[in-house]
Design an enzyme around this catalytic site. Sequence first.
Site, PDB file in Angstrom:
ATOM      1  N   ARG A  98      40.288  46.271  47.426  1.00 40.39           N
ATOM      2  CA  ARG A  98      39.925  44.889  47.133  1.00 40.39           C
ATOM      3  C   ARG A  98      40.821  43.960  47.971  1.00 40.39           C
ATOM      4  O   ARG A  98      42.010  44.257  48.182  1.00 40.39           O
ATOM      5  CB  ARG A  98      40.169  44.635  45.636  1.00 40.39           C
ATOM      6  CG  ARG A  98      39.806  43.261  45.136  1.00 40.39           C
ATOM      7  CD  ARG A  98      38.334  43.037  45.124  1.00 40.39           C
ATOM      8  NE  ARG A  98      37.945  41.906  44.297  1.00 40.39           N
ATOM      9  CZ  ARG A  98      36.757  41.329  44.397  1.00 40.39           C
ATOM     10  NH1 ARG A  98      35.872  41.739  45.268  1.00 40.39           N
ATOM     11  NH2 ARG A  98      36.441  40.326  43.605  1.00 40.39           N
ATOM     12  N   THR A 374      26.734  41.709  48.153  1.00 36.73           N
ATOM     13  CA  THR A 374      27.606  42.850  48.195  1.00 36.73           C
ATOM     14  C   THR A 374      26.674  43.971  48.590  1.00 36.73           C
ATOM     15  O   THR A 374      25.464  43.792  48.582  1.00 36.73           O
ATOM     16  CB  THR A 374      28.183  42.989  46.762  1.00 36.73           C
ATOM     17  OG1 THR A 374      28.953  41.824  46.494  1.00 36.73           O
ATOM     18  CG2 THR A 374      28.994  44.229  46.541  1.00 36.73           C
TER      19      THR A 374
END
Length: 565
Positions: A98, A374
């Site tokens: 992340r 995404t």
Amino acid sequence: MKINHYINYLALSLFLSTFLPTYLFAQTYGQNGMVVSDHYLASEVGVEILKKGGNAIDATVATAFALAVTHPEAGNIGGGGFIVYMKSDGDVTTFDFREKAPLAASPTMFLGEDGKIKDNSNHRGLLSVGVPGTVAGLYQAHQKYGKLPWKDLVEPAIQLAKKGFPMSWGLYKAALRMSEGDESWDIMKDYFRNADGEVVSPGEIWKQAALAKTLEEIKKHGRDGFYKGKVAAEIEAYMKANGGIITQEDLAKYEAVERKPVTTKFKEFEIFSMPPPSSGGVALIEMMNLLEAADISSVEFNSTAYVHLVAEAMRRAFADRAEFLGDPDFNPEMPVDKLISKDFAKARFENLDLKHASKSDSSKYGQLYGGDHTTHFSVVDKDGNAISMTYTLENSYGVKMGSSKLGFIFNNEMGDFNPIPGVTTSTGLIGSDPNLVAPEKRMLSSMTPTIVSKDGKPYLVIGSPGGRTIINTVFQTVLNVLVYDMRIDRAIEAMKIHHQWLPDQILYERNLLSPDTRKALEEMGHTLRPTTNIGVLMGITYDPNLKVYMGAADSSSEDGAARGY
Ligand code: GLY
């Protein structure tokens, strides 16, 4: 030229919308392996790696780099994501890559003097960019578990960028939008144009020379090819020149992290998903446990009782997500074990009224939908290793900015932090502490890459894009397979709803929920709102009797495909 493209596009859209929906309901079979991704060429790259003797990690690395070329709205090297990896011995691990807040970030960095968000700066402009994690994550996973040489896994993406590939109609629609967008979208202006300055038309070969060079650096130097040297120096120079704060020090310090998955048992299955800093796995498991407590197996799919129960589970899980979850490195006291426990689920459903909707308390927690661009892909290999990987730039084409010398787009993932400390509103802002901005902190995610096993072997590999809807999309698809015995393509296409605590409403897929059911739900006190589509799932299931994998790409993916062998 452009008008012709539009006419062709409209004619083709009409043809496809008339004939394609039934045609697309299909699953693909593979005895030795399978890759399902948002672009057929990336799936083919992954399968080629499997055929060359690569394992699921090798295929994942190659597919991810290929998607950064062929599916640039979300496939990336300028963003971040998560891998859930089940090894053939049944052991499961995860990789967290992340994005992180830069060292110069602060909890109030997006606020003006009036205490409000200034110029949408948590989503727009270079302050919204998190330190990218994708290259570090892929490199770490490969160093630990890969089999083929790193350079062989980056090379197919380099070839796709250098030699190009045919522009699809799906990409072309985005190309038209992106090429003439907002003034600040610097890299997008020429991104999709050919040597004549025209937007590359459908069927024409689209090349990305600058991206090919950046990928060459990554091929030669591995992780350091992105986080140190020429590429890192250009990132810092570009940031400085355009109001960004990411430095070479931020890049050099970035590390991916291997973490334990969150897990639960459900019927004869085990579910493994991503732990914080994703909220996806915790919320998914909480909801599976809630529905087990409510005996979902006795409830008919798509009935009023089904939608009510599923929505009430979502309401509770999203309230808990908002209240408790953030980066575990900054929130050591997060009650993850409690949230995913069976006892908690039982207690959480004690106030469930089977006849009436609960109310979301707007004085507490909730959040608006996040960026929905995404991308997810699923991989299995001949030895039974399985990978579920979701990665993102946050919005479609991220912040739509980047150095044209490097040829890739930066994320705008800082928008996933809570932007105004202490301010939580019924219209969707969240101000709780666990997910406030801090230097080197990871922003909370909803990505939910998930693997379900049966008898220690992968049974379902699944994930989706869609911001906060990801969690609920994956949740319902897992239910469709484990409770309603749907085959993978049907499970992916079946009606989905989304409830996220606040706003207090059920979003449902238009035309897939009957008017009678909607009326009954409204009479129970639910508010319903239609939407066109929820999720873009990429899934694989395993048939232990036939010993064959079955894969399916969501029909809402313009270029997605399952490839097996
Ligand atoms: N960018 C979407 C997410 O991480 O949830």
